[in-house]
Design a protein around this motif. Sequence first.
Motif, PDB file in Angstrom:
ATOM      1  N   ALA A  95     -60.794  79.393 -67.526  1.00  0.00           N
ATOM      2  CA  ALA A  95     -59.428  78.201 -67.449  1.00  0.00           C
ATOM      3  C   ALA A  95     -60.076  77.149 -68.074  1.00  0.00           C
ATOM      4  CB  ALA A  95     -58.588  78.443 -65.945  1.00  0.00           C
ATOM      5  N   SER A 324     -54.119  73.121 -62.922  1.00  0.00           N
ATOM      6  CA  SER A 324     -53.354  73.537 -63.287  1.00  0.00           C
ATOM      7  C   SER A 324     -52.563  75.003 -62.391  1.00  0.00           C
ATOM      8  CB  SER A 324     -52.023  74.057 -64.045  1.00  0.00           C
ATOM      9  OG  SER A 324     -52.223  72.267 -64.498  1.00  0.00           O
ATOM     10  N   ASP A 325     -53.525  76.110 -62.586  1.00  0.00           N
ATOM     11  CA  ASP A 325     -53.984  76.935 -62.126  1.00  0.00           C
ATOM     12  C   ASP A 325     -54.034  77.867 -60.932  1.00  0.00           C
ATOM     13  OD1 ASP A 325     -54.806  80.310 -62.264  1.00  0.00           O
ATOM     14  OD2 ASP A 325     -56.673  79.539 -62.547  1.00  0.00           O
ATOM     15  N   VAL A 339     -50.019  79.995 -65.673  1.00  0.00           N
ATOM     16  CA  VAL A 339     -50.521  78.708 -65.600  1.00  0.00           C
ATOM     17  C   VAL A 339     -49.676  77.845 -66.475  1.00  0.00           C
ATOM     18  CG1 VAL A 339     -52.001  79.106 -67.494  1.00  0.00           C
ATOM     19  CG2 VAL A 339     -52.487  76.803 -65.696  1.00  0.00           C
TER      20      VAL A 339
END
Length: 363
Positions: A95, A324-325, A339
């Motif tokens: 990520a 966001s994840d 995501v």
Amino acid sequence: MQTCSQKPHASHSSSVPASGSSVNRAIALRIKRNAAQRLSGGTALLILLGLAAMLSVAFGAREVGWSEIVAALSGQVETMGDAAVASRLPRTLLAMLAGAALGVSGGVMQGLTRNPLADPGLLGVNAGAALAVVIGIAWFGIDETTSYIWTAIAGAAISACAVYAIASLGRGGATPLRLALAGAAITAALSSLTTAVVLPRGDIGGLVQSWLVGGVGGATYDQLLPVLPFLMTGFVITLLAARKLNMLALGDDTAAGLGEKVAVARAMSAVGAVLLCGPITAVCGPIGFVGLVVPHACRLLAGGDYRWLLPFSALGGAVLLTFSDVAGRLIAHPSELDVGIVTAFIGAPVFIWIVRNRKVGSL
């Protein structure tokens, strides 16, 4: 008479240094203020990145305690909690890497095209990489990460060239507005072609459709390692091209007049951007809006100098995608949202705001 003639001269000579001194003080004050702003902004981004990493490791479908987190970080995998934390570590790293790559590539594309709407997703680069990977899976049976990466890079490069070629047709060349329109058209066409390739293939349809949403779930170190050389090369190229992007921001004619080779600068910047977003698309799928949102936000902290903007965009992109994840896991707990869906919810309002408040002109 001699005395009278000397007084104005003395008065004039004394006023020049005073004026020059005030200008120098103003410049020095502005430089100091910018440096303080960059220092505080960079520190804040680093703190947020550390917080995002800790939250990403701690939260998921299975709740874990600090003892399990510490055990997993030290290499011990004895309980289910330890195993859960260990599986989240490569996901967190992916990520951060994906966010950094997309943030930098978005900043480069905005500088390259002088278009505030430029983004790997909006200019067709992600769609080209995705279509190439889907064709490789469906028609040529590729199944290795390295093959995915090279295929995605080729698709991204072809798509970027197609967008620029279409936007260059007619008078005026590739203006920011034409680039935005050409990118939107190419993205729509390539997305339709991707769907057309996937629909008849029921054997790969479920896997490919999930990948096309864009996500970092299920990441492993075996997926990360082949991507690293491409990303490191892309980061180095884009950072070396930062000064060239500053020159291009003045306009092609001005940049050429100052001795910059415009064609070389554009090619170098484009290669760096493709090397960043192509491999990430191969591993994560097409993730949109990160490259659009992050550079705009980082300009508030770093200013318009690409030598500072690109490193800040790397940090900002890593922060945004990691948070966001985490948000995707918490919103749909015990399940999760990919995501790519979360960034779309974040990026769509920002995109609308940019369109409403700014003309699609040069940066």
